[in-house]
Motif scaffolding. Structure first.
Motif, PDB file in Angstrom:
ATOM      1  N   SER A  74       1.095  -1.334  -0.103  1.00 32.66           N
ATOM      2  CA  SER A  74       0.135   0.081  -0.034  1.00 32.66           C
ATOM      3  C   SER A  74       0.758   1.192   0.009  1.00 32.66           C
ATOM      4  CB  SER A  74      -1.054   0.099   1.186  1.00 32.66           C
ATOM      5  OG  SER A  74      -0.243  -0.529   2.436  1.00 32.66           O
ATOM      6  N   SER A  75       2.290   1.106   0.027  1.00 36.50           N
ATOM      7  CA  SER A  75       2.996   2.271   0.471  1.00 36.50           C
ATOM      8  C   SER A  75       3.375   2.592  -1.398  1.00 36.50           C
ATOM      9  CB  SER A  75       4.278   2.732   1.306  1.00 36.50           C
ATOM     10  OG  SER A  75       3.627   2.187   2.309  1.00 36.50           O
ATOM     11  N   PRO A  76       4.337   3.730  -1.690  1.00 41.91           N
ATOM     12  CA  PRO A  76       4.437   3.951  -2.498  1.00 41.91           C
ATOM     13  C   PRO A  76       5.509   2.807  -2.977  1.00 41.91           C
ATOM     14  CG  PRO A  76       4.555   6.028  -1.931  1.00 41.91           C
ATOM     15  CD  PRO A  76       3.876   5.035  -1.042  1.00 41.91           C
ATOM     16  N   ILE A  77       5.645   2.156  -4.665  1.00 37.68           N
ATOM     17  CA  ILE A  77       6.335   0.893  -4.324  1.00 37.68           C
ATOM     18  C   ILE A  77       8.382   0.931  -4.780  1.00 37.68           C
ATOM     19  CG2 ILE A  77       6.626  -1.474  -5.604  1.00 37.68           C
ATOM     20  CD1 ILE A  77       3.453  -1.367  -5.866  1.00 37.68           C
ATOM     21  N   ASN A  78       9.499   0.670  -4.773  1.00 36.92           N
ATOM     22  CA  ASN A  78      10.402   0.776  -4.832  1.00 36.92           C
ATOM     23  C   ASN A  78      10.680  -0.632  -5.854  1.00 36.92           C
ATOM     24  OD1 ASN A  78      11.103   3.108  -4.021  1.00 36.92           O
ATOM     25  ND2 ASN A  78      11.464   3.136  -1.790  1.00 36.92           N
ATOM     26  N   VAL A  79      11.175  -0.662  -6.521  1.00 38.75           N
ATOM     27  CA  VAL A  79      11.610  -2.087  -6.894  1.00 38.75           C
ATOM     28  C   VAL A  79      13.002  -1.940  -7.368  1.00 38.75           C
ATOM     29  CG1 VAL A  79      11.614  -3.205  -9.146  1.00 38.75           C
ATOM     30  CG2 VAL A  79       9.157  -1.784  -8.316  1.00 38.75           C
ATOM     31  N   TYR A  80      13.265  -2.755  -7.037  1.00 36.92           N
ATOM     32  CA  TYR A  80      14.495  -3.233  -7.222  1.00 36.92           C
ATOM     33  C   TYR A  80      15.568  -4.535  -8.090  1.00 36.92           C
ATOM     34  CZ  TYR A  80      15.349   0.467  -3.486  1.00 36.92           C
ATOM     35  OH  TYR A  80      14.693   1.184  -1.859  1.00 36.92           O
ATOM     36  N   LEU A  81      16.259  -3.409  -9.454  1.00 29.15           N
ATOM     37  CA  LEU A  81      16.476  -4.962  -9.813  1.00 29.15           C
ATOM     38  C   LEU A  81      17.604  -5.251  -9.832  1.00 29.15           C
ATOM     39  CD1 LEU A  81      14.922  -2.298 -12.935  1.00 29.15           C
ATOM     40  CD2 LEU A  81      14.041  -4.132 -11.725  1.00 29.15           C
ATOM     41  N   ILE A  82      17.588  -6.515  -9.905  1.00 32.45           N
ATOM     42  CA  ILE A  82      18.797  -7.911 -10.033  1.00 32.45           C
ATOM     43  C   ILE A  82      18.846  -8.135 -11.518  1.00 32.45           C
ATOM     44  CG2 ILE A  82      20.180  -9.235  -9.652  1.00 32.45           C
ATOM     45  CD1 ILE A  82      18.810  -9.220  -6.370  1.00 32.45           C
ATOM     46  N   VAL A 171      18.431  -2.289   1.789  1.00 35.44           N
ATOM     47  CA  VAL A 171      17.905  -3.080   2.361  1.00 35.44           C
ATOM     48  C   VAL A 171      16.298  -2.135   2.728  1.00 35.44           C
ATOM     49  CG1 VAL A 171      16.960  -5.130   4.297  1.00 35.44           C
ATOM     50  CG2 VAL A 171      19.283  -4.973   3.308  1.00 35.44           C
ATOM     51  N   ASP A 172      15.672  -2.545   1.757  1.00 36.86           N
ATOM     52  CA  ASP A 172      14.293  -2.257   2.247  1.00 36.86           C
ATOM     53  C   ASP A 172      12.756  -2.544   2.679  1.00 36.86           C
ATOM     54  OD1 ASP A 172      12.090  -0.128   2.001  1.00 36.86           O
ATOM     55  OD2 ASP A 172      13.189   0.381   0.319  1.00 36.86           O
ATOM     56  N   HIS A 173      13.015  -2.868   3.787  1.00 33.04           N
ATOM     57  CA  HIS A 173      11.631  -4.140   4.240  1.00 33.04           C
ATOM     58  C   HIS A 173      10.300  -3.352   4.281  1.00 33.04           C
ATOM     59  CE1 HIS A 173      12.091  -2.180   7.815  1.00 33.04           C
ATOM     60  NE2 HIS A 173      13.363  -2.319   8.391  1.00 33.04           N
ATOM     61  N   ARG A 174      10.830  -2.218   3.813  1.00 37.25           N
ATOM     62  CA  ARG A 174       9.443  -1.184   4.508  1.00 37.25           C
ATOM     63  C   ARG A 174       8.744  -0.849   3.007  1.00 37.25           C
ATOM     64  NH1 ARG A 174       8.735   0.209   9.312  1.00 37.25           N
ATOM     65  NH2 ARG A 174      10.135   0.854  10.711  1.00 37.25           N
ATOM     66  N   LYS A 175       9.281  -0.672   1.983  1.00 34.61           N
ATOM     67  CA  LYS A 175       8.691  -0.327   0.738  1.00 34.61           C
ATOM     68  C   LYS A 175       8.931  -0.828  -0.682  1.00 34.61           C
ATOM     69  CE  LYS A 175       7.920   4.186   2.180  1.00 34.61           C
ATOM     70  NZ  LYS A 175       7.322   6.122   1.822  1.00 34.61           N
ATOM     71  N   GLY A 176      10.188  -2.193  -0.666  1.00 34.23           N
ATOM     72  CA  GLY A 176      11.111  -2.438  -1.402  1.00 34.23           C
ATOM     73  C   GLY A 176      10.569  -3.817  -2.400  1.00 34.23           C
ATOM     74  N   ILE A 177      10.498  -4.236  -2.835  1.00 31.28           N
ATOM     75  CA  ILE A 177      10.362  -5.231  -3.772  1.00 31.28           C
ATOM     76  C   ILE A 177      11.794  -5.570  -5.116  1.00 31.28           C
ATOM     77  CG2 ILE A 177       7.679  -5.326  -3.273  1.00 31.28           C
ATOM     78  CD1 ILE A 177       8.026  -4.793  -6.792  1.00 31.28           C
TER      79      ILE A 177
END
Length: 348
Positions: A74-82, A171-177
């Motif tokens: 539900s929070s703005p989504i931060n995408v981390y690409l590997i 490490v973004d455990h609140r908004k990160g995927i």
């Protein structure tokens, strides 16, 4: 796609498709309307073996999608690409344009942002909707194949651990995927045989944190007829329809991959810890909002048809528009309001 893929319903739906009363009499494709630039058509293609167990062909009384009280994104989504393996820059740009299209409201309709509105209808127990804001917050390229070119469901978490421990990614455990995208020369456990992509969350024992992630592989060389469908179909099925469709960006592997990314991203957002939105009683094998609409891309889908999609003057097939003039073919998503598969290119 759920973390584990099961096949009990495969034979039921195979028989359902086989005995569908319209299949024998319908033409190979239906032209719905045309103009000088685009044509609308509903191609009849053979059913994929892999997706048959997840194919529900629109609304169904066989599955009850329920909320299990877990969180959604539900929070703005931060995408981390590997980027794991060797990736060409145009391929990276294509995938990033798709992801950024989710938060691009000014693309021509029907757009990727319109498509994501269906995803954003899902809420958590507080009534908070899935966010419609997505940002690419970081990228990491593992061009050295640090964990080899044969990955497993467990070793893919080591890939994430390497990316966060060496600090190229936070490490973004609140908004990160975290999206692990493997190149066409990397194999994955069950890839092509049972999955084209999957999502789950990292184990603290592996990564140190619980982080939602998804893996999607480029099937361009390994199994395009399975995971890049409908841009490729098995050779033994070539006589069963109009043939493979032309991808909108001329890259079978990546164009097919984008629909899988969309599928997994929708499910990751609505079921990040596998305790939110899914059907079935077994959380280790949930049927999620993408699974319910596997293989459907437009109105009139089902019985071997993918639904009404658009074909441009060069024969490239798409159903949604994105940023920078991009076009994509992306599967529909189950709507909690309509109780059916839905997409912004619907004709009814």
């Amino acid at each position: 796609m759920s973390p584990f893929l099961t096949f009990p319903l495969f034979f039921f739906f195979l028989l359902l498709s086989y005995f569908h009363p319209l299949i024998a009499s319908e033409p190979q494709f239906q032209t719905l309307n045309t103009n000088a630039q685009y044509s609308k058509f509903n191609p009849k293609l053979p059913l994929r073996t892999l997706s048959s167990s997840k194919r529900y062909e629109g609304s169904s009384d066989l599955v009850s999608l329920r909320y299990h009280m877990g969180p959604v994104l539900s929070s703005p989504i931060n995408v981390y690409l590997i980027w794991y393996g060797k990736w060409a820059q145009p391929q990276k740009l294509l995938i990033k344009d798709f992801l950024l299209s989710i938060s691009t409201p000014n693309a021509p309709s029907p757009s990727i942002a319109d498509w994501w509105r269906t995803v954003s209808l899902y809420t958590d127990q507080t009534g908070a909707n899935i966010s419609r804001t997505l940002t690419i917050a970081g990228e990491y390229s593992d061009v050295r194949y640090s964990h080899g070119n044969q990955l497993t469901r467990l070793s893919v978490q080591e890939v994430i651990a390497s990316a966060v421990r060496s600090a190229p990614l936070p490490v973004d455990h609140r908004k990160g995927i975290y999206l692990i995208l493997t190149s066409e020369d990397v194999t994955m456990q069950d890839f092509c045989r049972a999955v084209c992509g999957f999502h789950y969350f990292t184990f603290p024992s592996m990564v140190g944190y619980t982080l939602p992630y998804a893996w999607i592989g480029n099937s361009g060389k390994q199994c395009p007829e399975v995971c890049a469908y409908p841009f490729a179909i098995p050779g033994y099925m070539a006589g069963g329809g109009p043939g493979a469709l032309t991808p909108p960006n001329s890259d079978i592997g990546v164009d097919g991959m984008i629909s899988v990314i969309a599928h997994e991203l929708a499910e990751l957002s609505s079921n990040p810890l596998v305790n939110a939105w899914y059907a079935g009683e077994d959380p280790t094998a949930p049927t999620e909002i993408g699974d319910l609409c596997e293989g459907l891309y437009g109105t009139g889908g089902g019985g071997g048809y993918i639904g009404q999609v658009t074909k441009d003057g060069s024969g490239r097939t798409f159903n949604l528009n994105g940023r920078n003039g991009r076009k994509f073919l992306v599967q529909w998503i189950w709507s909690p309001v309509l109780k059916a598969c839905a997409g912004p290119n619907a004709m009814d």
